[in-house]
Scaffold this motif. Structure first.
Motif, mmCIF file in Angstrom:
data_model
loop_
_atom_site.group_PDB
_atom_site.id
_atom_site.type_symbol
_atom_site.label_atom_id
_atom_site.label_comp_id
_atom_site.label_asym_id
_atom_site.label_seq_id
_atom_site.Cartn_x
_atom_site.Cartn_y
_atom_site.Cartn_z
ATOM 1 N N ALA A 1 0.735 -1.238 -0.082
ATOM 2 C CA ALA A 1 0.032 -0.061 -0.043
ATOM 3 C C ALA A 1 0.634 1.278 0.204
ATOM 4 O O ALA A 1 0.347 2.266 -0.609
ATOM 5 C CB ALA A 1 -0.933 -0.111 1.177
ATOM 6 N N GLY A 2 2.101 1.358 0.654
ATOM 7 C CA GLY A 2 2.883 2.368 0.671
ATOM 8 C C GLY A 2 3.542 2.899 -0.733
ATOM 9 O O GLY A 2 4.160 3.905 -0.496
ATOM 10 N N MET A 3 3.067 2.055 -1.638
ATOM 11 C CA MET A 3 3.620 2.424 -3.108
ATOM 12 C C MET A 3 3.056 3.977 -3.440
ATOM 13 O O MET A 3 3.917 4.592 -4.251
ATOM 14 C CB MET A 3 3.257 1.406 -4.142
ATOM 15 C CG MET A 3 4.208 0.468 -4.291
ATOM 16 S SD MET A 3 5.764 0.805 -4.720
ATOM 17 C CE MET A 3 5.758 1.523 -6.042
ATOM 18 N N PHE A 4 2.036 4.574 -3.104
ATOM 19 C CA PHE A 4 1.600 5.568 -3.187
ATOM 20 C C PHE A 4 2.356 6.744 -2.940
ATOM 21 O O PHE A 4 2.699 7.587 -3.893
ATOM 22 C CB PHE A 4 0.102 5.894 -2.681
ATOM 23 C CG PHE A 4 0.382 6.416 -1.101
ATOM 24 C CD1 PHE A 4 0.421 7.834 -0.877
ATOM 25 C CD2 PHE A 4 0.416 5.687 -0.075
ATOM 26 C CE1 PHE A 4 0.471 8.299 0.315
ATOM 27 C CE2 PHE A 4 0.889 6.079 1.264
ATOM 28 C CZ PHE A 4 0.937 7.473 1.583
ATOM 29 N N GLY B 1 4.594 4.483 3.603
ATOM 30 C CA GLY B 1 3.496 5.055 3.508
ATOM 31 C C GLY B 1 3.216 5.767 4.878
ATOM 32 O O GLY B 1 2.369 6.521 5.034
ATOM 33 N N GLY B 2 4.048 5.694 5.931
ATOM 34 C CA GLY B 2 4.199 6.184 7.144
ATOM 35 C C GLY B 2 3.057 6.018 8.039
ATOM 36 O O GLY B 2 2.870 4.731 8.217
ATOM 37 N N HIS B 3 2.191 6.794 8.455
ATOM 38 C CA HIS B 3 1.083 6.490 9.353
ATOM 39 C C HIS B 3 -0.101 6.483 8.750
ATOM 40 O O HIS B 3 -1.016 6.156 9.343
ATOM 41 C CB HIS B 3 1.137 7.583 10.543
ATOM 42 C CG HIS B 3 2.187 7.801 11.606
ATOM 43 N ND1 HIS B 3 2.773 8.798 12.021
ATOM 44 C CD2 HIS B 3 2.838 6.601 12.021
ATOM 45 C CE1 HIS B 3 3.696 8.572 12.875
ATOM 46 N NE2 HIS B 3 3.751 7.224 13.022
ATOM 47 N N ASP C 1 -15.687 -0.417 -4.036
ATOM 48 C CA ASP C 1 -15.377 -1.156 -2.819
ATOM 49 C C ASP C 1 -14.113 -0.563 -2.307
ATOM 50 O O ASP C 1 -13.077 -0.901 -2.634
ATOM 51 C CB ASP C 1 -15.548 -2.637 -2.911
ATOM 52 C CG ASP C 1 -15.201 -3.333 -1.463
ATOM 53 O OD1 ASP C 1 -15.401 -2.408 -0.482
ATOM 54 O OD2 ASP C 1 -14.783 -4.544 -1.515
ATOM 55 N N ALA C 2 -14.084 0.465 -1.586
ATOM 56 C CA ALA C 2 -12.858 1.053 -0.864
ATOM 57 C C ALA C 2 -12.515 0.095 0.062
ATOM 58 O O ALA C 2 -13.114 -0.320 1.001
ATOM 59 C CB ALA C 2 -13.099 2.286 -0.153
ATOM 60 N N SER C 3 -10.971 0.098 0.246
ATOM 61 C CA SER C 3 -10.452 -0.732 1.166
ATOM 62 C C SER C 3 -8.734 -0.331 1.447
ATOM 63 O O SER C 3 -7.994 -0.335 0.532
ATOM 64 C CB SER C 3 -10.369 -2.251 0.759
ATOM 65 O OG SER C 3 -9.621 -3.082 1.814
ATOM 66 N N LEU C 4 -8.815 0.225 2.355
ATOM 67 C CA LEU C 4 -7.610 0.905 2.851
ATOM 68 C C LEU C 4 -6.767 -0.195 3.727
ATOM 69 O O LEU C 4 -7.518 -0.528 4.807
ATOM 70 C CB LEU C 4 -7.694 2.287 3.648
ATOM 71 C CG LEU C 4 -8.634 3.153 2.914
ATOM 72 C CD1 LEU C 4 -8.794 4.340 3.580
ATOM 73 C CD2 LEU C 4 -8.334 3.620 1.664
ATOM 74 N N SER C 5 -5.184 -0.002 3.661
ATOM 75 C CA SER C 5 -4.627 -0.829 4.389
ATOM 76 C C SER C 5 -3.065 -0.151 4.559
ATOM 77 O O SER C 5 -2.934 0.769 3.980
ATOM 78 C CB SER C 5 -4.034 -2.006 3.942
ATOM 79 O OG SER C 5 -5.136 -2.932 3.934
ATOM 80 N N PRO C 6 -2.473 -0.581 5.925
ATOM 81 C CA PRO C 6 -1.219 0.272 6.321
ATOM 82 C C PRO C 6 -0.130 -0.069 5.205
ATOM 83 O O PRO C 6 -0.389 -0.896 4.137
ATOM 84 C CB PRO C 6 -0.764 -0.612 7.479
ATOM 85 C CG PRO C 6 -1.947 -1.127 8.133
ATOM 86 C CD PRO C 6 -2.983 -1.444 6.836
ATOM 87 N N SER C 7 0.803 0.403 5.417
ATOM 88 C CA SER C 7 2.134 0.653 4.242
ATOM 89 C C SER C 7 2.345 -1.003 3.753
ATOM 90 O O SER C 7 2.698 -1.001 2.509
ATOM 91 C CB SER C 7 3.285 1.481 4.652
ATOM 92 O OG SER C 7 4.290 1.429 3.672
#
Length: 363
Positions: A181-184, A251-253, A346-352
């Protein structure tokens, strides 16, 4: 400027003043150091956050005044006595009767002790009344500062979308070194859009300990090391340990969308300015990977909830107890898993560090 920085940190400035100070800090390293120093000076208040902002804190008790009065030693004459009172009021004390030499007898020492006790009780009462307000202001200021960082991340994401051929948000790969996820943050930095990598760190959470790349020993975090992001290309030349560290810190925090599964398969979300589609949020501090295991989820902001950034640029603070009742849980897909969304809405957020699928190979 110190007063402006304190007001900025506490969220006590007008919106235009907040923006002015924010712009000044962006171009002024010395100002950022001063802000950090003020934050360090206020850190002792943090130990009160969990108490005064916790669910078990109800404010000063109703009997606080009665208990304070009961703690005052006997011998102080009550106020408001009248001639009808069965107790004869004490004779007035004249200024000439007061010994100012500091060598008063037992009575003088007694009153000095009473004065000290009364003063201490008064200070304790004032602290009990004011501390919740101070802590609440501290909590609100950090929440607002977090919102500001999310909003600036959204500005960078929008610039990335406008440059994208297909109008999509930064991509998280399905597998390989770019499958986290931290690739952003790395893609934004590669595009020259993340001019302040510190935007990855929420003011309400502690900076993590880290091991410098190539070193196996933990070291104290420094702003330089935590603000350094590798290029996309360099990810493919890293060792397993180096890649793992980047995945943890990139992705930090903040949590970011893992992507969606549409008619054409897995991809990053296409930007549609939806008010209900979450793209970033405070990352949960616990390792829960399924909605059926919420007990492991912990949150920053004194554990009260998370700031959630939506695709249209709006930011909402969602209380922890309200997350499970949301139609689209921002941290899990519609199957209750911490994986990519099962459809395009379908939004799905995750840590880095988390990949888009449990079976994703990250090397």
């Amino acid at each position: 400027m110190h007063e402006d920085l304190l007001g900025y940190l506490l969220g006590a400035l007008e919106p235009d003043e907040m923006q002015r100070v924010s712009d000044w800090l962006r171009d002024n390293p010395e100002g950022r150091e001063q802000l950090a120093e003020i934050q360090r000076c206020l850190e002792p208040l943090e130990q009160c956050d969990d108490v005064v902002n916790g669910p078990d804190f109800d404010g000063p008790s109703e009997d606080l005044l009665a208990r304070t009065l009961a703690a005052i030693p006997d011998g102080i004459p009550p106020m408001g006595e009248t001639s009808d009172s069965p107790v004869k009021p004490p004779a007035p004390v004249m200024l000439t009767d007061v010994d100012l030499s500091g060598e008063a007898g037992a009575g003088g020492n007694r009153w000095n002790m009473m004065d000290s006790i009364g003063g201490l009780l008064s200070v304790a009462t004032l602290l009990a009344l004011l501390l919740p307000t101070i802590a609440a202001g501290r909590f609100e200021a950090r929440k607002v500062a977090c919102e500001d960082r999310l909003r600036r991340n959204w500005n960078a994401l929008m610039q990335y979308v406008y440059r994208s051929e297909h109008g999509r948000l930064p991509e998280v790969a399905e597998s390989g070194p770019e499958a986290f996820a931290g690739m952003f943050a790395i893609r934004l930095a590669d595009a020259g859009l993340l001019d302040e990598p510190d935007l990855r760190w929420c003011p309400s959470a502690d900076l993590p300990a880290f091991a410098p790349i190539g070193d196996s020993t933990l070291a104290e975090p420094t702003s330089v090391a935590l603000s350094t992001l590798p290029s996309v290309q360099s990810l493919h030349q890293m060792s397993v340990n180096e890649l793992k560290q980047v995945q943890q810190l990139a992705g930090g925090h903040y949590a970011y969308t893992l992507g969606v599964i549409g008619d054409q398969g897995f991809s990053s979300p296409r930007f549609e300015a939806r008010a209900s589609f979450a793209v970033m949020s405070d990352a949960p501090l616990g390792p829960a990977s399924h909605a059926d295991d919420p007990g492991k989820l912990r949150f920053s902001h004194s554990g009260q909830g998370i700031n959630v950034l939506y695709e249209d640029g709006s930011i909402r603070f969602i209380r922890a107890e309200a997350l499970d009742s949301m139609p689209d849980h921002p941290l899990f897909n519609h199957h209750g898993a911490s994986e990519a969304g099962v459809n395009i809405d379908d939004a799905s957020l995750s840590p880095s560090w988390r990949p888009p699928f449990t079976i994703s190979i990250q090397r």
